[in-house]
Design a protein around this motif. Structure first.
Motif, short mmCIF file in Angstrom:
data_model
loop_
_atom_site.label_atom_id
_atom_site.label_comp_id
_atom_site.label_asym_id
_atom_site.label_seq_id
_atom_site.Cartn_x
_atom_site.Cartn_y
_atom_site.Cartn_z
N UNK A 36 14.88 -8.46 -15.21
CA UNK A 36 13.85 -8.76 -14.23
C UNK A 36 13.61 -7.55 -13.34
N UNK A 37 12.35 -7.25 -13.06
CA UNK A 37 11.97 -6.15 -12.18
C UNK A 37 10.98 -6.65 -11.13
N UNK A 38 11.25 -6.32 -9.88
CA UNK A 38 10.32 -6.67 -8.79
C UNK A 38 9.93 -5.37 -8.09
N UNK A 39 8.70 -4.92 -8.33
CA UNK A 39 8.17 -3.72 -7.70
C UNK A 39 7.14 -4.06 -6.63
N UNK A 40 7.17 -5.27 -6.13
CA UNK A 40 6.15 -5.71 -5.17
C UNK A 40 6.10 -4.84 -3.93
N UNK A 41 7.24 -4.55 -3.34
CA UNK A 41 7.27 -3.73 -2.13
C UNK A 41 6.75 -2.33 -2.38
N UNK A 82 2.96 -2.39 -2.98
CA UNK A 82 2.23 -2.54 -1.72
C UNK A 82 2.15 -1.22 -0.97
N UNK A 83 3.28 -0.51 -0.90
CA UNK A 83 3.30 0.79 -0.22
C UNK A 83 2.39 1.79 -0.92
N UNK A 84 2.44 1.83 -2.25
CA UNK A 84 1.60 2.76 -3.01
C UNK A 84 0.12 2.45 -2.81
N UNK A 85 -0.23 1.17 -2.83
CA UNK A 85 -1.64 0.79 -2.63
C UNK A 85 -2.12 1.17 -1.24
N UNK A 86 -1.30 0.93 -0.22
CA UNK A 86 -1.70 1.30 1.14
C UNK A 86 -1.88 2.81 1.27
N UNK A 87 -1.01 3.56 0.61
CA UNK A 87 -1.13 5.02 0.63
C UNK A 87 -2.42 5.47 -0.04
N UNK A 88 -2.73 4.88 -1.19
CA UNK A 88 -3.98 5.21 -1.89
C UNK A 88 -5.20 4.79 -1.08
N UNK A 89 -5.12 3.62 -0.45
CA UNK A 89 -6.25 3.09 0.31
C UNK A 89 -6.56 3.94 1.54
N UNK A 90 -5.57 4.67 2.03
CA UNK A 90 -5.80 5.53 3.20
C UNK A 90 -6.88 6.57 2.91
N UNK A 91 -6.97 6.98 1.64
CA UNK A 91 -7.98 7.99 1.29
C UNK A 91 -9.13 7.45 0.47
N UNK A 92 -9.09 6.15 0.13
CA UNK A 92 -10.15 5.58 -0.71
C UNK A 92 -10.34 4.12 -0.33
N UNK A 93 -11.46 3.83 0.33
CA UNK A 93 -11.71 2.47 0.80
C UNK A 93 -11.92 1.46 -0.34
N UNK A 94 -12.07 1.93 -1.58
CA UNK A 94 -12.29 1.03 -2.71
C UNK A 94 -10.99 0.51 -3.34
N UNK A 120 -4.12 -6.21 -0.42
CA UNK A 120 -4.06 -7.52 0.23
C UNK A 120 -2.82 -7.57 1.13
N UNK A 121 -2.61 -8.69 1.78
CA UNK A 121 -1.51 -8.83 2.74
C UNK A 121 -0.14 -8.65 2.11
N UNK A 122 0.00 -9.10 0.88
CA UNK A 122 1.32 -9.12 0.25
C UNK A 122 1.17 -8.90 -1.25
N UNK A 123 1.49 -7.71 -1.73
CA UNK A 123 1.38 -7.41 -3.16
C UNK A 123 2.49 -8.11 -3.94
N UNK A 124 2.12 -8.59 -5.13
CA UNK A 124 3.09 -9.14 -6.08
C UNK A 124 2.98 -8.32 -7.35
N UNK A 125 4.11 -7.79 -7.82
CA UNK A 125 4.14 -7.02 -9.06
C UNK A 125 5.54 -7.20 -9.66
N UNK A 126 5.70 -8.24 -10.47
CA UNK A 126 7.00 -8.54 -11.07
C UNK A 126 6.87 -8.61 -12.59
N UNK A 127 7.98 -8.37 -13.26
CA UNK A 127 7.97 -8.47 -14.71
C UNK A 127 9.39 -8.71 -15.20
N UNK A 128 9.50 -9.13 -16.44
CA UNK A 128 10.79 -9.31 -17.08
C UNK A 128 10.60 -9.12 -18.57
#
Length: 131
Positions: free
Chosen positions: A60-65, A68-80, A84-92
């Motif tokens: 199991x892998x949970x990369x949600x945190x 979320x951090x990566x998306x916020x960093x990307x969004x700082x330079x690109x409004x597109x 969202x409030x809480x990213x979910x990115x899990x897999x197994x």
């Protein structure tokens, strides 16, 4: 179409091609999208999916945190960039025979899309665990 409109579309298509987003999964492949009652249910959902992964002897892998951090960093330079409030990115996965991935990227925070790959999944077992 202007080049400002076309460039993001090309970038997404190239990214999807390298990620295998358009390639076939291992059959049978199932996809479902559902809504949680709210973002407060995300930890319970993640815990449930981790529990299911353990039951099926999966890694199991949970990369949600991090996601979320990566998306916020990307969004700082690109409004597109969708954030969202809480990213979910899990897999197994269990080798190449069975896997699942779930996330809410590009969706409202409480909406989850999940893909299940392989033959070893028992829907009745999953339903019992989710109830």
């Amino acid at each position: 179409m202007s080049s400002a409109t076309v460039r993001p579309l090309i970038a997404r298509a190239v990214t999807a091609a390298f990620m295998g987003g358009c390639s076939e999964g291992k059959h049978p492949f199932r996809v479902a999208q559902f809504c949680l009652a709210g973002t407060q249910e995300i930890p319970a959902f993640t815990g449930l999916m981790n529990e299911m992964a353990q039951e099926y002897r999966m890694e199991f892998t949970d990369r949600s945190g991090q996601t979320g951090n990566e998306l916020r960093s990307l969004a700082a330079g690109n409004k597109n960039v969708p954030v969202n409030d809480r990213a979910v990115n899990i897999s197994a996965h269990r080798g190449s025979e069975f896997s699942f991935g779930a996330g809410n990227l590009g969706l409202p925070a409480q909406q989850i899309a999940i893909g299940i790959n392989g033959n070893d999944f028992e829907p009745r077992s999953c339903s019992r665990m989710m109830l």
